[in-house]
Design a protein around this motif. Structure first.
Motif, PDB file in Angstrom:
ATOM      1  N   ILE A  24       4.386  14.524   3.484  1.00  0.00           N
ATOM      2  CA  ILE A  24       5.839  14.706   3.482  1.00  0.00           C
ATOM      3  C   ILE A  24       6.411  14.407   4.859  1.00  0.00           C
ATOM      4  N   VAL A  25       5.779  14.931   5.900  1.00  0.00           N
ATOM      5  CA  VAL A  25       6.247  14.671   7.273  1.00  0.00           C
ATOM      6  C   VAL A  25       6.138  13.186   7.604  1.00  0.00           C
ATOM      7  N   GLY A  26       4.988  12.578   7.274  1.00  0.00           N
ATOM      8  CA  GLY A  26       4.787  11.158   7.561  1.00  0.00           C
ATOM      9  C   GLY A  26       5.763  10.267   6.834  1.00  0.00           C
ATOM     10  N   ASN A  27       6.057  10.570   5.583  1.00  0.00           N
ATOM     11  CA  ASN A  27       6.992   9.750   4.804  1.00  0.00           C
ATOM     12  C   ASN A  27       8.429   9.915   5.278  1.00  0.00           C
ATOM     13  N   ILE A  28       8.801  11.116   5.709  1.00  0.00           N
ATOM     14  CA  ILE A  28      10.148  11.312   6.254  1.00  0.00           C
ATOM     15  C   ILE A  28      10.321  10.486   7.525  1.00  0.00           C
ATOM     16  N   VAL A  29       9.307  10.513   8.387  1.00  0.00           N
ATOM     17  CA  VAL A  29       9.356   9.695   9.612  1.00  0.00           C
ATOM     18  C   VAL A  29       9.427   8.213   9.254  1.00  0.00           C
ATOM     19  N   SER A  30       8.626   7.780   8.277  1.00  0.00           N
ATOM     20  CA  SER A  30       8.630   6.370   7.861  1.00  0.00           C
ATOM     21  C   SER A  30       9.997   5.957   7.341  1.00  0.00           C
ATOM     22  N   CYS A  31      10.621   6.817   6.555  1.00  0.00           N
ATOM     23  CA  CYS A  31      11.943   6.520   6.010  1.00  0.00           C
ATOM     24  C   CYS A  31      12.965   6.352   7.132  1.00  0.00           C
ATOM     25  N   VAL A 291      -3.524  11.182  -1.630  1.00  0.00           N
ATOM     26  CA  VAL A 291      -3.880  10.316  -0.510  1.00  0.00           C
ATOM     27  C   VAL A 291      -3.073   9.023  -0.566  1.00  0.00           C
ATOM     28  N   ASN A 292      -2.922   8.467  -1.763  1.00  0.00           N
ATOM     29  CA  ASN A 292      -2.133   7.247  -1.931  1.00  0.00           C
ATOM     30  C   ASN A 292      -0.697   7.434  -1.462  1.00  0.00           C
ATOM     31  N   SER A 293      -0.127   8.620  -1.693  1.00  0.00           N
ATOM     32  CA  SER A 293       1.255   8.886  -1.299  1.00  0.00           C
ATOM     33  C   SER A 293       1.375   9.307   0.164  1.00  0.00           C
ATOM     34  N   THR A 294       0.251   9.580   0.813  1.00  0.00           N
ATOM     35  CA  THR A 294       0.265  10.082   2.193  1.00  0.00           C
ATOM     36  C   THR A 294      -0.104   9.028   3.217  1.00  0.00           C
ATOM     37  N   VAL A 295      -0.966   8.086   2.832  1.00  0.00           N
ATOM     38  CA  VAL A 295      -1.639   7.239   3.811  1.00  0.00           C
ATOM     39  C   VAL A 295      -0.744   6.153   4.414  1.00  0.00           C
ATOM     40  N   ASN A 296       0.389   5.830   3.780  1.00  0.00           N
ATOM     41  CA  ASN A 296       1.208   4.707   4.247  1.00  0.00           C
ATOM     42  C   ASN A 296       1.637   4.851   5.699  1.00  0.00           C
ATOM     43  N   PHE A 297       2.019   6.062   6.103  1.00  0.00           N
ATOM     44  CA  PHE A 297       2.458   6.285   7.482  1.00  0.00           C
ATOM     45  C   PHE A 297       1.378   5.855   8.474  1.00  0.00           C
ATOM     46  N   PHE A 298       0.137   6.176   8.193  1.00  0.00           N
ATOM     47  CA  PHE A 298      -0.960   5.839   9.100  1.00  0.00           C
ATOM     48  C   PHE A 298      -1.241   4.333   9.090  1.00  0.00           C
ATOM     49  N   VAL A 299      -1.004   3.688   7.955  1.00  0.00           N
ATOM     50  CA  VAL A 299      -1.134   2.228   7.902  1.00  0.00           C
ATOM     51  C   VAL A 299      -0.048   1.583   8.773  1.00  0.00           C
ATOM     52  N   TYR A 300       1.183   2.077   8.672  1.00  0.00           N
ATOM     53  CA  TYR A 300       2.281   1.543   9.487  1.00  0.00           C
ATOM     54  C   TYR A 300       1.967   1.675  10.970  1.00  0.00           C
ATOM     55  N   ILE A 301       1.518   2.862  11.368  1.00  0.00           N
ATOM     56  CA  ILE A 301       1.234   3.129  12.783  1.00  0.00           C
ATOM     57  C   ILE A 301       0.147   2.204  13.316  1.00  0.00           C
ATOM     58  N   SER A 302      -0.868   1.956  12.496  1.00  0.00           N
ATOM     59  CA  SER A 302      -2.014   1.177  12.970  1.00  0.00           C
ATOM     60  C   SER A 302      -1.802  -0.336  12.883  1.00  0.00           C
ATOM     61  N   MET A 303      -0.898  -0.798  12.009  1.00  0.00           N
ATOM     62  CA  MET A 303      -0.806  -2.234  11.769  1.00  0.00           C
ATOM     63  C   MET A 303       0.549  -2.856  12.074  1.00  0.00           C
ATOM     64  N   SER A 304       1.590  -2.056  12.304  1.00  0.00           N
ATOM     65  CA  SER A 304       2.918  -2.617  12.532  1.00  0.00           C
ATOM     66  C   SER A 304       3.394  -2.315  13.953  1.00  0.00           C
TER      67      SER A 304
END
Length: 318
Positions: A24-31, A291-304
């Motif tokens: 939830i925290v990671g997705n809010i930051v991503s948004c 995990v599928n709904s949580t991991v996107n933030f970490f993908v963004y941080i590592s690859m973008s």
């Protein structure tokens, strides 16, 4: 011998809560990051709504977990209350709906990206913010209406145990509509297994494969053009990042899709078969979805790189 799944159920609520709160925290930051002015591109616009859908998905599951695994006990039916079971039923229905929404936002994002990198001339007309908004609206309305097909299946029913304590419990049971229409559970399984799982997985795999092939060809075309190499690498990195997100979805959703698909062959007993399968490994499959709904933030941080720059500016400003 003690069933390990029953032992794990004692801790499933706490493990799930940790993943949900992190997501939830990671997705809010991503948004917030993707909604910054410098990131207002169609793909990033869709990613911001993907983050919203994942946030709502995790929030609904968190409510379900707190109610069913913490306030009540899944292994003790005497703890089931009427209000608690209604919360469990509603939150789980909404969890499925928002997860379906996240799935089709992912497909929408991949379609936009495919057009952008394979048909750049067409992309200038099709892949616009306006078209992205229309796509988001159409997907949202369609998915929420489609998910309503699940709502008539279960209802909260009062059960008198009839023992010395005369305790009354409440349980989720098939409704009168479900009992009078034996084909309804099987139809739901086919819809869930094929339309919601198998078709999206196949679509994402095909789009990812085409994007990867195009990215590799693009790398070979620009490797001798030094002045364009940096921008081309950044462009390809974004495509690869989105492809990683899509493949994570495939890996986490494929087991549930296969189980639902197989269950559809069991006729009127299909839903029972699905339930028996799901009850044994259901908690682990829940974790895959979380995990599928949580991991996107970490993908963004590592690859973008763009995501990291905006995120760092946010931290400095705060």
């Amino acid at each position: 011998m003690v069933d390990p799944t029953l032992v794990y159920r004692r801790y499933h609520g706490y493990v799930s809560s940790l993943i949900c709160l992190t997501g939830i925290v990671g997705n809010i930051v991503s948004c917030i990051v993707w909604n910054r002015k410098k990131s207002q591109k169609p793909t990033f616009f869709i990613l911001s709504f993907l983050a919203v859908a994942d946030t709502l998905c995790l929030l609904m599951f968190q409510i379900y977990v707190v109610c069913f695994f913490m306030m009540m006990s899944p292994n003790d039916e005497e703890t089931y209350t009427e209000a608690g079971m209604y919360i469990v039923m509603i939150s789980f229905h909404l969890f499925i709906a928002f997860h379906m929404l996240s799935t089709w936002f992912t497909i929408t994002m991949m379609i936009f990206r495919y057009i952008k990198i394979v048909k750049p001339t067409l992309a200038s007309k099709v892949c616009t913010i306006k078209r992205a908004k229309i796509s988001i609206a159409v997907v949202t309305v369609t998915v929420l209406l489609a998910s309503a097909a699940n709502y008539p299946f279960y209802g909260v029913q009062k059960i008198n145990q009839g023992n010395s304590t005369n305790a009354t419990i409440y349980f989720l049971m098939p409704t009168a509509f479900t009992k009078s229409h034996p084909e309804y559970p099987t139809l739901l399984l086919w819809i869930y297994g094929v339309v919601v799982k198998i078709i999206p997985i196949m679509t994402i795999v095909i789009l990812c494969s085409l994007i990867i092939c195009h990215v590799q060809n693009a790398k070979r075309r620009v490797q001798d053009i030094t002045q364009n190499l940096s921008s081309a690498e950044a462009y390809n990195q974004t495509s690869l990042m989105l492809t990683v997100i899509a493949f994570i979805y495939v890996l986490t959703e494929l087991p549930i899709g296969i189980m639902s698909f197989i269950s559809g062959f069991h006729g009127d007993d299909g839903h029972l078969f699905y339930f028996l399968l799901f009850s044994g490994v259901g908690d682990l499959l829940d974790l895959c979805t979380l995990v599928n709904s949580t991991v996107n933030f970490f993908v963004y941080i590592s690859m973008s790189g763009e995501f990291r720059r905006i995120f760092c500016k946010m931290i400095k400003c705060s």
